[in-house]
Scaffold this motif. Sequence first.
Motif, short mmCIF file in Angstrom:
data_model
loop_
_atom_site.label_atom_id
_atom_site.label_comp_id
_atom_site.label_asym_id
_atom_site.label_seq_id
_atom_site.Cartn_x
_atom_site.Cartn_y
_atom_site.Cartn_z
N TYR A 19 7.29 -53.71 -1.84
CA TYR A 19 6.32 -54.67 -2.36
C TYR A 19 5.94 -54.25 -3.77
CZ TYR A 19 5.63 -56.33 2.44
OH TYR A 19 5.81 -56.84 3.70
N VAL A 28 7.75 -49.72 1.47
CA VAL A 28 7.22 -49.66 2.84
C VAL A 28 8.32 -49.22 3.81
CG1 VAL A 28 6.15 -51.00 4.68
CG2 VAL A 28 5.49 -51.39 2.32
N SER A 48 -2.12 -47.57 10.66
CA SER A 48 -2.31 -48.79 9.90
C SER A 48 -1.70 -48.65 8.50
CB SER A 48 -3.83 -49.02 9.79
OG SER A 48 -4.06 -50.23 9.18
N GLY A 49 -1.04 -49.68 8.06
CA GLY A 49 -0.51 -49.71 6.71
C GLY A 49 0.86 -49.07 6.55
N THR A 50 1.47 -48.60 7.65
CA THR A 50 2.77 -47.93 7.51
C THR A 50 3.95 -48.90 7.60
OG1 THR A 50 2.61 -47.37 9.85
CG2 THR A 50 2.09 -45.62 8.29
N GLY A 51 3.66 -50.17 7.93
CA GLY A 51 4.75 -51.15 7.85
C GLY A 51 5.15 -51.80 9.16
N LYS A 52 4.29 -51.74 10.18
CA LYS A 52 4.65 -52.34 11.48
C LYS A 52 4.88 -53.85 11.34
CE LYS A 52 0.92 -50.90 13.52
NZ LYS A 52 0.33 -50.15 12.39
N SER A 53 3.91 -54.51 10.71
CA SER A 53 4.05 -55.97 10.58
C SER A 53 5.25 -56.32 9.71
CB SER A 53 2.78 -56.58 9.98
OG SER A 53 1.68 -56.30 10.79
N THR A 54 5.46 -55.53 8.68
CA THR A 54 6.61 -55.77 7.80
C THR A 54 7.90 -55.68 8.61
OG1 THR A 54 5.40 -54.85 5.93
CG2 THR A 54 7.80 -54.93 5.74
N1 LIG Z 1 2.91 -59.22 0.64
C1 LIG Z 1 2.54 -57.99 0.32
N2 LIG Z 1 2.39 -57.63 -0.97
C2 LIG Z 1 2.03 -56.37 -1.31
N3 LIG Z 1 1.81 -55.38 -0.41
C3 LIG Z 1 1.95 -55.68 0.89
C4 LIG Z 1 2.30 -56.99 1.33
N4 LIG Z 1 2.38 -56.99 2.67
C5 LIG Z 1 2.07 -55.74 3.06
N5 LIG Z 1 1.81 -54.95 2.01
C6 LIG Z 1 1.46 -53.52 2.04
O1 LIG Z 1 2.50 -52.85 2.74
C7 LIG Z 1 1.99 -51.84 3.59
C8 LIG Z 1 2.45 -52.11 5.02
O2 LIG Z 1 1.83 -53.31 5.50
P1 LIG Z 1 1.99 -53.79 7.00
O3 LIG Z 1 1.12 -54.98 7.18
O4 LIG Z 1 3.43 -53.91 7.33
O5 LIG Z 1 1.37 -52.53 7.79
P2 LIG Z 1 0.95 -52.36 9.31
O6 LIG Z 1 1.48 -51.03 9.74
O7 LIG Z 1 1.33 -53.55 10.10
O8 LIG Z 1 -0.63 -52.27 9.21
P3 LIG Z 1 -1.77 -52.71 10.27
O9 LIG Z 1 -1.61 -51.81 11.47
O10 LIG Z 1 -3.05 -52.42 9.52
O11 LIG Z 1 -1.58 -54.16 10.57
C9 LIG Z 1 0.48 -51.89 3.42
O12 LIG Z 1 0.12 -50.88 2.54
C10 LIG Z 1 0.22 -53.24 2.84
O13 LIG Z 1 -0.92 -53.23 2.03
#
Ligand SMILES: Nc1ncnc2c1ncn2[C@@H]1O[C@H](COP(=O)(O)OP(=O)(O)OP(=O)(O)O)[C@@H](O)[C@H]1O
Length: 240
Positions: A19, A28, A48-54
């Motif tokens: 990103y 990520v 949180s924030g390590t990229g699960k949703s990604t």
């Molecule tokens: N569209 C985007 N643009 C910029 N940064 C992004 C974008 N989407 C996610 N990020 C960043 O990428 C990192 C991973 O995000 P992601 O949502 O995949 O994490 P996660 O592990 O699912 O977090 P959570 O458990 O809080 O939902 C985070 O630091 C987030 O801020």
Amino acid sequence: MSEMINAPPLRLDGVARRYISGEETLDVLRGADLTLHPGEIVALVAPSGTGKSTLLHLAGLLEKPDAGCVMLAGQDAGALADRERTQLRRDRIGFVYQFHHLLAEFSARENVMLPQMIAGVPRRDARVRADELLGAFGLGHRLEHLPGKLSGGEKQRVAIARALANRPHVLLADEPTGNLDVNTSDAVFDALLETVRAHGVAALIATHNMDLARRMDRIVTLRDGLVVPLHGTEGDVRGG
Ligand SMILES: Nc1ncnc2c1ncn2[C@@H]1O[C@H](COP(=O)(O)OP(=O)(O)OP(=O)(O)O)[C@@H](O)[C@H]1O
């Protein structure tokens, strides 16, 4: 579309996602590999924030990786045109999110019928399937209810039934019970696991709840942009 016999339902191969916002670059995922075997249920537990949703978005063909490939039943999604990819997503993948995202003006039954009808299933068959699935989730008496008249746990069961309506090979879930109280969460999760196992669907389920994760076949986490096994001794992975 060709399909490799015995290919895993889902394979991520060297998947990378970066990103860029303003001056900042965030890598990520840095070449993540993950294979879901037929019928396997894998927990994704990471801070949180390590990229699960990604990772789930890439696996679900909602986003494209910057590098690497996403294979569904041996088919490289990156090699497909947008329309084919949309079709593959619709036919092969079911999604459950933390919030149910049901359509408020449609009944529980109609919410489960809708994705089937979009996929071309005749109305009558879609209705039979919806009633079957909702019945299996203990909602046989709630078929005509609008989401607003259902409890949180009931709404999430409808959302799970909807995700399974098109007989996906892969179910992807992002904190599917994260919005529910502990007891409701346990009950909904029981129903989710039971149905997924009964249908032989492979699943990747992100959760912060280690008790739920331990009930799955395998637990993975994200470390430095890679998918790695999570061992029992690693303690609490909850993030801020
Ligand atoms: N569209 C985007 N643009 C910029 N940064 C992004 C974008 N989407 C996610 N990020 C960043 O990428 C990192 C991973 O995000 P992601 O949502 O995949 O994490 P996660 O592990 O699912 O977090 P959570 O458990 O809080 O939902 C985070 O630091 C987030 O801020």
